[in-house]
Design a protein around this motif. Structure first.
Motif: not given
Length: 464
Positions: A191-194, A318, A331, A334-335, A369
């Motif tokens: 997926p596109d997590w960016s 996570q 978080r 990651w975001t 990350t």
């Protein structure tokens, strides 16, 4: 003979993606037409090939650099493979007289430089740091191992030079073949997590300068505000510095005339980058091997052998540890590909000392990350927190996340990144009581007292 009539000069780019204060580019431009080249080299890097967040940044930074080169009638040549072989092939194709590059100190880049120098005229320049490793030495001429005397010695020598202006570039008579950036598939898709990355960052030299200009307006309060994650007190220059979209020399000179504790503290942070490079120049495997012998016998909980440790590592990654300040930081990472510096220390300490998981597991996670994932900085910072480094915090100094959180006013920061807790008061949000803890937010993965006692006992046994 005009510059455009001379043999072309190749500029081999890596983490130096800028036009201003780029010594390799300026030197090449003085000698003849310039061919800027970036090689995506996963082979030479091996286990240290770029992580996912770094690849996202690299894509956009190369786009920005190519656009900037276009203003000078130039363009960026892209190639993929073994750096030494690819650059040598371009030299042969173009008849280039020399290759110019800024010296890099990561072990794989030093190997690539040595390999390339066997087949071409390689001219290495200094430009990614305030001064090359080994410039500041002890009275006996040895490199420093401890930060404070290193910083004192280096600062006494600064500034060592003035920043360079953008050079005038001449195009070669014929350009070599080039890959298309889109074909490298650096951006995530399935997926596109960016999505959060684009909202947070604009890679490139122009944005780096804008960030610096903004920071200069608030640097006077940096000493205090940098520790408060709910405030915009950080410079947020770290990815721009890492990718060389702005140089530390430019930043250092921009700070001239800025007085007070805030500016002095930030100067120390810039010097810390140089310190990290001095360490990996002395100990090339520093981000992969504990410096202190006692940690070779440390009884880490191994996620590869223990399902409990694996579960805890995943919860940390996570942001599901039950410690709000830790979870907010993980978080945010990651975001956005970045984490507030104070929270990085808290999250790192939690993994190492509360969960008793090897610091290298955290270093590897950050490598993948962080948009500012840096071999030297990452290794030095993780070993500082773990207590295993040449200059580090004591292992027995265990950060208390539930104390750190209110101390640095992290309530709004937690509300932003852990929305399950946004309805709690400032008094409750740092350490929610069981009856106030929302059902969708996990219980603490381990109690602080229990974790502290376990960590201290493991350390006692390791020391024998």
């Amino acid at each position: 003979m005009s510059a455009s009539d001379k043999s072309p000069q190749i500029v081999w780019l890596r983490r130096d993606l800028r036009l201003a204060d780029q010594p390799a580019l300026s030197a090449a431009a003085e000698q003849g037409p310039v061919i800027p080249v970036y090689v995506l080299d996963d082979k030479t890097a091996g286990d240290r090939k770029l992580g996912g967040a770094s690849r996202w940044w690299l894509h956009h930074s190369l786009e920005a650099l190519d656009k900037s080169l276009g203003r000078h009638g130039s363009k960026l040549i892209l190639s993929k493979g073994d750096s030494a072989k690819e650059i040598a092939a371009i030299v042969k194709e173009t008849g280039a007289a020399a290759v110019h590059s800024i010296h890099h100190y990561e072990p794989w880049w030093r190997d690539a430089e040595a390999a390339l120098a066997k087949s071409v005229d390689l001219c290495l320049h200094d430009g990614n740091y305030l001064a090359p490793p080994g410039t500041a030495t002890t009275g006996s001429g040895q490199p420093f191992k401890i930060y404070t005397p290193f910083a004192r010695a280096l600062q006494a020598m600064l500034p060592m030079r003035e920043p360079l202006s953008e050079p005038k570039l001449h195009a070669p008579g014929k350009w070599p073949k080039s890959d298309k950036l889109a074909d490298w598939a650096l951006l995530p898709s399935k997926p596109d997590w960016s999505g959060g990355f684009g909202k947070e960052w604009t890679p490139g030299e122009r944005e780096a300068q804008d960030r610096l200009d903004h920071f200069l307006d608030i640097v006077k309060d940096y000493d205090e505000d940098r520790n408060r994650p709910s405030m915009e007190g950080s410079s947020r220059l770290s990815p721009h510095l890492h990718w060389g979209e702005i140089s530390p020399v430019q930043v250092w000179h921009a700070l001239q005339g800025k007085r007070g504790k805030g500016a002095d503290t930030f100067r120390g942070e810039i010097i810390w980058r140089d310190y990290a490079q001095n360490i990996i120049a002395q100990y090339p495997r520093y981000p992969e091997k504990s410096y202190r012998d006692a940690f070779g016998k440390f009884a880490w909980r191994d996620p590869k052998k223990s399902s409990g440790a694996a579960k805890d590592l995943k919860a940390w990654q996570q942001g599901r540890t039950g410690y709000p300040i830790v979870d907010a930081g993980m978080r945010q990472l990651w975001t956005t590909g970045w984490m507030h510096n104070r929270v990085r220390m808290i999250a790192a300490s939690f993994l190492i000392k509360h969960l008793l998981i090897d610091w290298r597991e955290g270093e590897q996670w950050f490598w993948d990350t962080l948009v500012d994932a840096d071999y030297g900085n990452n290794g030095v910072n993780w070993q500082w927190v773990s207590g295993s480094g040449v200059d580090s915090n004591m292992f027995t100094r265990i950060m208390a996340p539930l104390t750190q959180s209110p101390k640095f006013d992290a309530a709004e920061y937690i509300r932003e990144w852990v929305p399950e807790l946004k309805g709690l008061s400032d008094a409750d949000i740092h350490d929610p009581e069981e009856e106030k803890r929302p059902e969708d937010y996990p219980a603490k993965i381990i109690g602080h007292k229990e974790a502290r006692e376990r960590a201290l006992e493991a350390y006692r046994k390791a020391k024998g």
